[in-house]
Motif scaffolding. Structure first.
Motif, PDB file in Angstrom:
ATOM      1  N   TRP A  54     -28.752  15.449 -43.019  1.00  0.00           N
ATOM      2  CA  TRP A  54     -29.846  14.629 -44.028  1.00  0.00           C
ATOM      3  C   TRP A  54     -30.199  15.573 -44.800  1.00  0.00           C
ATOM      4  O   TRP A  54     -31.824  16.123 -44.821  1.00  0.00           O
ATOM      5  N   PRO A  55     -30.090  15.415 -46.369  1.00  0.00           N
ATOM      6  CA  PRO A  55     -30.344  16.589 -47.199  1.00  0.00           C
ATOM      7  C   PRO A  55     -31.650  16.351 -47.861  1.00  0.00           C
ATOM      8  O   PRO A  55     -31.043  15.649 -49.366  1.00  0.00           O
ATOM      9  N   GLY A  56     -32.730  15.884 -47.260  1.00  0.00           N
ATOM     10  CA  GLY A  56     -33.694  15.253 -47.681  1.00  0.00           C
ATOM     11  C   GLY A  56     -35.246  15.179 -47.689  1.00  0.00           C
ATOM     12  O   GLY A  56     -35.200  16.836 -46.326  1.00  0.00           O
ATOM     13  N   ALA A  57     -35.570  14.263 -47.194  1.00  0.00           N
ATOM     14  CA  ALA A  57     -37.244  14.369 -47.234  1.00  0.00           C
ATOM     15  C   ALA A  57     -37.524  13.427 -45.387  1.00  0.00           C
ATOM     16  O   ALA A  57     -36.990  12.840 -45.375  1.00  0.00           O
ATOM     17  N   LEU A  79     -33.455  20.563 -47.208  1.00  0.00           N
ATOM     18  CA  LEU A  79     -34.674  19.914 -46.837  1.00  0.00           C
ATOM     19  C   LEU A  79     -35.613  19.898 -46.369  1.00  0.00           C
ATOM     20  O   LEU A  79     -35.824  20.867 -46.268  1.00  0.00           O
ATOM     21  N   ARG A  80     -35.849  19.334 -46.349  1.00  0.00           N
ATOM     22  CA  ARG A  80     -38.495  19.122 -46.667  1.00  0.00           C
ATOM     23  C   ARG A  80     -38.818  18.638 -46.103  1.00  0.00           C
ATOM     24  O   ARG A  80     -38.910  17.496 -45.404  1.00  0.00           O
ATOM     25  N   VAL A  81     -38.962  19.183 -44.778  1.00  0.00           N
ATOM     26  CA  VAL A  81     -40.326  18.650 -42.899  1.00  0.00           C
ATOM     27  C   VAL A  81     -41.861  19.077 -43.586  1.00  0.00           C
ATOM     28  O   VAL A  81     -41.801  19.516 -43.780  1.00  0.00           O
ATOM     29  N   ARG A  82     -41.522  18.111 -43.575  1.00  0.00           N
ATOM     30  CA  ARG A  82     -43.727  17.944 -43.144  1.00  0.00           C
ATOM     31  C   ARG A  82     -44.322  16.862 -41.351  1.00  0.00           C
ATOM     32  O   ARG A  82     -43.295  16.169 -41.135  1.00  0.00           O
ATOM     33  N   ILE A  83     -44.776  17.666 -41.293  1.00  0.00           N
ATOM     34  CA  ILE A  83     -45.358  17.415 -39.988  1.00  0.00           C
ATOM     35  C   ILE A  83     -46.620  17.198 -40.127  1.00  0.00           C
ATOM     36  O   ILE A  83     -48.054  17.699 -40.473  1.00  0.00           O
ATOM     37  N   GLU A  84     -46.729  15.473 -39.362  1.00  0.00           N
ATOM     38  CA  GLU A  84     -48.397  15.032 -39.472  1.00  0.00           C
ATOM     39  C   GLU A  84     -48.836  14.741 -38.328  1.00  0.00           C
ATOM     40  O   GLU A  84     -48.043  14.239 -37.836  1.00  0.00           O
TER      41      GLU A  84
END
Length: 330
Positions: A54-57, A79-84
């Protein structure tokens, strides 16, 4: 259910103008997709992200007391990963992730359970289906593998589930578990079901009643692995009782009232005793007759629903919460 989820009348335009996987440029329907992973298991979520094509958010929801910094994020181009941090509870965690995604400008969330293993090209097929029908509820066809291959597991966890062409009212209890699904970021799950699960099946019933198409991918795109504990007879019986209690409430009440005009109140000791006793009886009967165990679990779930009680599934205690309806009609 938002109007954005209704089936597109201009599918061809959407197909022709949709960008390739991972791109954030808007399609003919201005669709932007983000992978959403609610998780209390950092190791499993990190492993899933590492293996995903997955080359995305990606937005990971660290549920409850799970530390945000406990997730190890792989470094990969695009790859853009955000932890919330998100609230504890099945529905509340999903709603929080959808809110975050919507505020970030995404139109659709691709929910992925952290115990999923994609087959090659599986995520791409799910995205293609979602882009083709951006106003539908889209599920991914999943093969379930159970380490404990008892008779009850074979009855409760079939190889795959089917959504396409099936009336929402007749979907089986197995569809209460949708490990892969795509929905609009305007979607809201019923927080009444925070501690029972079944919030995704409640959504499919509500969507179907409002004319939303329920679709699935043509091929199996992933595998969901049930370990020896999760796939044990006792665990499956408990899940079945929860599932049928949810189905009973949906059947006995207008679904909109279940979402908008109800709440879970104090735990019921009597309900907990009934739940515990039914789970033991069904587990013991499974040794001799899996069909009897299934019938007992189903009857117990519907019986609890009649008493307006919901079993909890987030912890190992056998409790039920009373359901208080705040208004509306049956």
């Amino acid at each position: 259910m938002p109007d954005q989820l209704r089936i597109s009348e201009n599918t061809e335009e959407t197909i022709e103008s949709s960008p390739s996987i991972g791109e954030d440029a808007p399609s003919g329907k201005d669709c932007r997709f983000v992978v959403l992973i609610p998780s209390v298991r950092p190791a499993e979520a990190s492993r899933l992200i590492e293996r995903m094509d997955w080359p995305g958010a990606v937005i990971v929801g660290a549920s409850g007391a799970t530390p945000v910094d406990s997730f190890e994020i792989p470094e990969r181009e695009a790859l853009r990963v955000r932890i919330e941090s998100v609230p504890i509870g099945y529905a509340s965690a999903r709603n929080a992730l959808l809110d975050i995604a919507r505020k970030a400008g995404y139109s659709h969330g691709i929910f992925v359970d952290d115990d999923i293993e994609f087959v090659s090209g599986g995520l791409s097929e799910l995205l293609r289906t979602a882009r083709r029908f951006p106003e539908a509820f889209v599920g991914g066809k999943v093969r379930r593998r159970v380490e404990n291959q008892g008779a009850l597991a074979r009855n409760v966890l079939p190889g795959s589930f089917a959504l396409a062409g099936t009336s929402p009212a007749s979907l089986s209890a197995n569809v209460l578990v949708l490990p892969l699904s795509v929905e609009s970021t305007e979607t809201r799950f019923s927080v009444l079901l925070d501690f029972t699960g079944g919030e995704d099946t409640e959504l499919t019933r509500r969507a179907g009643r409002q004319g939303v198409a329920l679709l699935q991918t043509e091929d199996i795109i992933a595998e969901e692995v049930y370990g020896s504990t999760r796939g044990s007879t006792h665990a499956l019986v408990r899940r079945l009782i929860c599932n049928h209690a949810v189905l009973g409430l949906i059947r006995d009440r207008r679904t909109e009232n279940l979402v908008l005009a109800s709440r879970a109140v104090n735990p019921s000791r009597v309900g907990g005793l009934l739940y515990h006793s039914a789970a033991i009886a069904a587990t013991l009967s499974a040794r001799f007759s899996p069909s009897l165990a299934l019938s007992l679990a189903k009857a117990a779930g519907y019986g609890l629903a009649k008493l307006q009680l919901l079993p909890t599934r987030l912890n190992k205690r056998y409790e039920t919460c009373s359901v208080e309806f705040l208004g509306g009609s049956r």
